[in-house]
Write a protein that holds these residues in place. Sequence first.
Motif, PDB file in Angstrom:
ATOM      1  N   PRO A  82     -24.448  35.320-127.094  1.00 58.90           N
ATOM      2  CA  PRO A  82     -23.352  34.998-126.118  1.00 58.90           C
ATOM      3  C   PRO A  82     -21.996  35.612-126.843  1.00 58.90           C
ATOM      4  O   PRO A  82     -21.140  36.156-125.767  1.00 58.90           O
ATOM      5  N   ARG A  83     -21.640  35.448-128.076  1.00 57.20           N
ATOM      6  CA  ARG A  83     -20.310  36.072-128.647  1.00 57.20           C
ATOM      7  C   ARG A  83     -20.240  37.350-128.724  1.00 57.20           C
ATOM      8  O   ARG A  83     -19.395  37.932-128.488  1.00 57.20           O
ATOM      9  N   GLY A  84     -21.401  38.102-129.060  1.00 58.80           N
ATOM     10  CA  GLY A  84     -21.419  39.430-129.149  1.00 58.80           C
ATOM     11  C   GLY A  84     -21.430  40.108-127.794  1.00 58.80           C
ATOM     12  O   GLY A  84     -20.773  41.164-127.559  1.00 58.80           O
ATOM     13  N   HIS A  85     -21.836  39.349-126.747  1.00 59.84           N
ATOM     14  CA  HIS A  85     -21.777  39.835-125.327  1.00 59.84           C
ATOM     15  C   HIS A  85     -20.256  39.780-124.964  1.00 59.84           C
ATOM     16  O   HIS A  85     -20.020  40.665-124.442  1.00 59.84           O
ATOM     17  N   GLU A  86     -19.658  38.748-125.286  1.00 56.53           N
ATOM     18  CA  GLU A  86     -18.178  38.769-124.919  1.00 56.53           C
ATOM     19  C   GLU A  86     -17.313  39.991-125.786  1.00 56.53           C
ATOM     20  O   GLU A  86     -16.522  40.476-124.986  1.00 56.53           O
TER      21      GLU A  86
END
Length: 76
Positions: A25-29
């Motif tokens: 999720p952090r990488g997606h952001e």
Amino acid sequence: MKNVFWFVFGIAGGFVLAHLVNKDPRGHEVLAEVDARISEFTDRIGDAYREQEARFAGAVDDAVTAAGKAAEKLTD
């Protein structure tokens, strides 16, 4: 040929890494933010290009008009 292999290997590795980062999720952001910045940059470049193109078109139109008026004066 060796350089082509490393080039293709680097591109494939980049895609794999981006896919793995996108799963988190952090990488997606982070990737979404990078994509937004790239989109904003390309939009600004496109706007600047169209503005400059309009300036050149206006200058060409002015030059054509001036040349036409000069040609009319010579033929009169």
